[in-house]
Design an enzyme around this catalytic site. Structure first.
Site, mmCIF file in Angstrom:
data_model
loop_
_atom_site.group_PDB
_atom_site.id
_atom_site.type_symbol
_atom_site.label_atom_id
_atom_site.label_comp_id
_atom_site.label_asym_id
_atom_site.label_seq_id
_atom_site.Cartn_x
_atom_site.Cartn_y
_atom_site.Cartn_z
ATOM 1 N N LYS A 193 0.840 -1.197 0.000
ATOM 2 C CA LYS A 193 0.000 0.000 0.000
ATOM 3 C C LYS A 193 0.873 1.243 0.000
ATOM 4 C CE LYS A 193 -2.137 1.520 3.801
ATOM 5 N NZ LYS A 193 -1.838 2.989 3.888
ATOM 6 N N ASP A 200 -3.481 4.255 -1.965
ATOM 7 C CA ASP A 200 -4.389 4.696 -0.900
ATOM 8 C C ASP A 200 -4.398 6.216 -0.809
ATOM 9 O OD1 ASP A 200 -5.906 4.880 1.440
ATOM 10 O OD2 ASP A 200 -4.201 4.430 2.745
ATOM 11 N N LYS A 217 -7.478 8.073 -1.215
ATOM 12 C CA LYS A 217 -8.776 8.503 -0.660
ATOM 13 C C LYS A 217 -9.342 9.722 -1.386
ATOM 14 C CE LYS A 217 -7.572 6.897 4.028
ATOM 15 N NZ LYS A 217 -6.107 6.648 3.845
ATOM 16 N N ASP A 248 -13.886 14.561 -4.003
ATOM 17 C CA ASP A 248 -14.052 15.840 -4.692
ATOM 18 C C ASP A 248 -15.378 15.787 -5.434
ATOM 19 O OD1 ASP A 248 -13.410 18.354 -6.053
ATOM 20 O OD2 ASP A 248 -11.308 17.887 -5.598
ATOM 21 N N PRO A 270 -17.891 14.992 -8.485
ATOM 22 C CA PRO A 270 -17.871 13.747 -9.260
ATOM 23 C C PRO A 270 -16.905 13.750 -10.443
ATOM 24 C CG PRO A 270 -20.107 14.239 -8.606
ATOM 25 C CD PRO A 270 -19.277 15.421 -8.184
ATOM 26 N N THR A 278 -11.158 6.428 11.232
ATOM 27 C CA THR A 278 -11.223 5.908 12.594
ATOM 28 C C THR A 278 -11.038 7.000 13.633
ATOM 29 O OG1 THR A 278 -8.874 5.332 12.475
ATOM 30 C CG2 THR A 278 -10.462 3.600 11.944
ATOM 31 N N GLN A 327 -2.041 1.294 18.915
ATOM 32 C CA GLN A 327 -3.394 0.944 18.499
ATOM 33 C C GLN A 327 -4.176 0.374 19.681
ATOM 34 O OE1 GLN A 327 -4.737 1.206 15.379
ATOM 35 N NE2 GLN A 327 -2.904 1.966 14.366
ATOM 36 N N ARG A 354 3.611 -1.652 10.849
ATOM 37 C CA ARG A 354 4.782 -1.742 11.723
ATOM 38 C C ARG A 354 5.166 -3.144 12.189
ATOM 39 N NH1 ARG A 354 3.028 3.166 15.566
ATOM 40 N NH2 ARG A 354 1.017 2.322 14.953
#
Length: 233
Positions: free
Chosen positions: A33, A60, A62, A65, A67, A117, A187, A208
């Site tokens: 990724k 990745d 994301k 905006d 369409p 998240t 985490q 990691r």
């Protein structure tokens, strides 16, 4: 057909570090990724070099905006030959459908991010979105499915509920995976490969625990062995 279920997050600030780590892995056991920091620093040339090493790349970025702009970005990303790209489901139905149409007929898969998240109920209330994060995630996942995308990124802790409402064939890509006997790092909400697979996850994003290991390939092999056992039980 080789279908590695582990996606290694190359969360590095520069191309050299990312390529050095990739050279220590086995493309038959994982995909990789590339996120915003690394792509901004290294650009499409890095993606090309990773693919030359045999890796499928999840870009990745994301996209979120209007369409037409999102569709153009997805079309450009797909032209790189990457395995998968993503958009924000909060862009709405018109944006999601435009993005999907932009990659129609190409090998590149398109998934969506529901809620980051970091977004709490208070954060949602501040922007006048009613409901718990769990409910919003479910609504956005179902919208993504209706628009014809391949799946969503979700917490492994949301996977069981989303699998129940979306059924089979809709990809759930889950970050925050840690080894069954490993360190949680920073985490709090984590899952093991076994629990994530059993709850319905299709692909596991791992950073990691592998990228900071003294022996990344051995760490990858251990995760892959656990995934294989989970898929067969």
């Amino acid at each position: 057909m080789n279908d590695p279920r582990i996606i290694i997050a190359l969360d590095f600030p520069d191309q050299t570090t990312a390529l050095n780590l990739a050279a220590r892995l086995d493309h038959k056991l994982c995909r990789v990724k590339v996120g915003k920091e690394l792509f901004t620093a290294a650009g499409p040339q890095l993606v090309e070099k990773l693919m030359q090493l045999g890796f499928d790349v999840f870009l990745d970025l994301k996209f979120h905006d209007i369409p037409n702009t999102t569709a153009a970005a997805c079309r450009a990303a797909a032209s790189l030959g990457v395995w998968m790209i993503n958009v924000h489901a909060l862009g709405g139905e018109k944006m999601l459908r435009a993005a999907q149409q932009a990659v129609e007929g190409r090998k590149t898969k398109l998934i969506a991010v529901t809620l980051l998240t970091s977004m709490s109920r208070d954060d949602l209330r501040e922007i006048n979105i009613a409901g718990t994060p769990e409910i919003i995630v479910q609504q956005l996942a179902l919208l993504t499915q209706r628009c014809g995308l391949h799946g969503v990124v979700c917490s492994a802790l949301e996977a069981a509920n989303l699998r129940a409402v979306t059924g089979k064939g809709f990809w759930l890509v889950t970050p925050g995976i840690r080894a069954s006997d490993g360190n949680q790092d920073d985490q709090v909400r984590i899952a093991t490969p076994t629990s994530a697979i059993h709850d319905g996850a299709d692909y596991l994003v791992i950073g990691r625990p592998i990228t900071r290991s003294l022996d990344p390939l051995t760490a990858l092999q251990r995760f892959n062995d656990e995934v294989t056992v989970a898929l067969n039980n």
